[in-house]
Scaffold this active site. Structure first.
Site, PDB file in Angstrom:
ATOM      1  N   ASN A  45      -5.127  -4.176  -8.831  1.00  0.00           N
ATOM      2  CA  ASN A  45      -5.128  -2.949  -8.041  1.00  0.00           C
ATOM      3  C   ASN A  45      -6.014  -1.880  -8.684  1.00  0.00           C
ATOM      4  O   ASN A  45      -6.796  -1.207  -8.007  1.00  0.00           O
ATOM      5  CB  ASN A  45      -3.690  -2.429  -7.902  1.00  0.00           C
ATOM      6  CG  ASN A  45      -3.625  -1.156  -7.100  1.00  0.00           C
ATOM      7  OD1 ASN A  45      -3.989  -1.142  -5.929  1.00  0.00           O
ATOM      8  ND2 ASN A  45      -3.212  -0.070  -7.727  1.00  0.00           N
ATOM      9  N   SER A  85      -2.961   8.020 -12.046  1.00  0.00           N
ATOM     10  CA  SER A  85      -2.067   6.870 -11.926  1.00  0.00           C
ATOM     11  C   SER A  85      -2.839   5.554 -11.886  1.00  0.00           C
ATOM     12  O   SER A  85      -3.953   5.495 -11.386  1.00  0.00           O
ATOM     13  CB  SER A  85      -1.234   6.995 -10.650  1.00  0.00           C
ATOM     14  OG  SER A  85      -0.530   5.800 -10.428  1.00  0.00           O
ATOM     15  N   CYS A  86      -2.220   4.500 -12.441  1.00  0.00           N
ATOM     16  CA  CYS A  86      -2.819   3.165 -12.381  1.00  0.00           C
ATOM     17  C   CYS A  86      -2.412   2.437 -11.095  1.00  0.00           C
ATOM     18  O   CYS A  86      -2.844   1.321 -10.852  1.00  0.00           O
ATOM     19  CB  CYS A  86      -2.394   2.323 -13.570  1.00  0.00           C
ATOM     20  SG  CYS A  86      -3.175   2.815 -15.088  1.00  0.00           S
ATOM     21  N   ILE A  87      -1.496   3.008 -10.366  1.00  0.00           N
ATOM     22  CA  ILE A  87      -1.076   2.325  -9.146  1.00  0.00           C
ATOM     23  C   ILE A  87      -1.454   3.124  -7.947  1.00  0.00           C
ATOM     24  O   ILE A  87      -1.421   3.839  -7.348  1.00  0.00           O
ATOM     25  CB  ILE A  87       0.457   2.049  -9.080  1.00  0.00           C
ATOM     26  CG1 ILE A  87       1.122   2.464 -10.399  1.00  0.00           C
ATOM     27  CG2 ILE A  87       0.712   0.578  -8.812  1.00  0.00           C
ATOM     28  CD1 ILE A  87       2.582   2.649 -10.302  1.00  0.00           C
TER      29      ILE A  87
END
Lengths: 160, 103
Positions: free
Chosen positions: A31, B101-103
């Site tokens: 992601n 954020s990584c998401i």
């Protein structure tokens, strides 16, 4: 794109394990790549197949034995229920960070353009039918086919 | 540091993100969108930009999951509207900091 200056353009991630931390590591890496404009594909092989097995993906655990970073003595880690406790603690922490569960994460990856491949050999080994897998997978392929998809400048392969 | 774009001087960080949202306006957003290769901003782009600014003002950290639950745009559309790193690009155009954020 013009001249190649060494940047990462495609991540080919091989997921071979089904502990929660490994599955999340692979998903977050894929992601994160897409969020940076980098292509990403995941090859699910061996135990990694559990992450796309509809009956299993909701029940992944974190390992409490053989993982020194858990700081649980091996003997205690092996007691019944320890994995479940560690897993539920980890899930709570992840929820605080707004991390999706495995199924929702797969949906996000799919919608983000991550290609999801199941390993044919591992499926035969574990007697898994395609119908048992997450509907969004792109196909069931061999290692060779996966390598052939990893062409182009700036492609990196990663084994999780 | 300072940057001159569409006839205006703005304060940006070293990655080109606005450091002062009060300097932002629509013509500036359009100029940044051109620089980022997004082209002409459509009503859908503007909906997303306003949503991001609203979240920023409420100090809600942004993530791709938030976008998918926003009701403003789904993830496929988001990637189609802002190709090559949608949340980064959309944030830059919206004049807010780069999401962490990584998401």
């Amino acid at each position: 794109m013009s001249e190649y200056t060494g940047e990462v353009r495609k991540m080919m991630i091989i997921l071979s394990k089904a502990t929660m931390e490994n599955v999340y590591a692979a998903f977050i890496l894929a992601n994160g790549a897409r969020m940076e404009g980098i292509e990403a594909e995941i090859f699910f092989t061996f135990f990694g197949l559990e992450a796309i097995n509809k009956n299993k993906l909701g029940h992944l655990h974190t390992a409490t034995v053989g993982n020194p970073a858990m700081h649980i003595p091996t003997l205690l880690g092996g007691l019944p229920g320890m994995e479940a406790i560690a897993t539920s603690m980890m899930k709570k922490e992840m929820e605080k960070l707004d991390m999706p569960d495995v199924l929702e994460f797969l949906d996000i990856l799919k919608a983000s353009g991550v290609k999801l491949w199941a390993c044919r050999l591992a499926m035969e080994m574990f007697h898994i039918q395609k119908e048992e897998l997450y509907n969004g997978i792109n196909g069931v392929i061999s290692v060779g086919e996966f390598y052939n998809k990893g062409t182009g400048l700036g492609t990196h392969m990663l084994f999780v | 540091m300072q940057k001159v774009i569409s006839g205006k001087t703005i304060n940006v960080n070293d990655e080109g993100y606005l450091t002062d949202l009060t300097q932002w306006d629509k013509s500036l957003a359009q100029a940044i969108a051109q620089e980022e290769g997004i082209g002409e901003l459509t009503p859908k782009h503007w909906d997303i930009i306003h949503y991001l600014q609203e979240q920023f003002k409420q100090e809600i950290p942004l993530s791709i999951r938030k976008i998918s639950k926003s009701g403003v745009v789904n993830i496929e559309e988001f990637y189609a509207l802002f190709p090559q790193g949608p949340l980064k690009k959309a944030s830059k155009i919206a004049g807010i900091p780069k999401p962490v954020s990584c998401i």
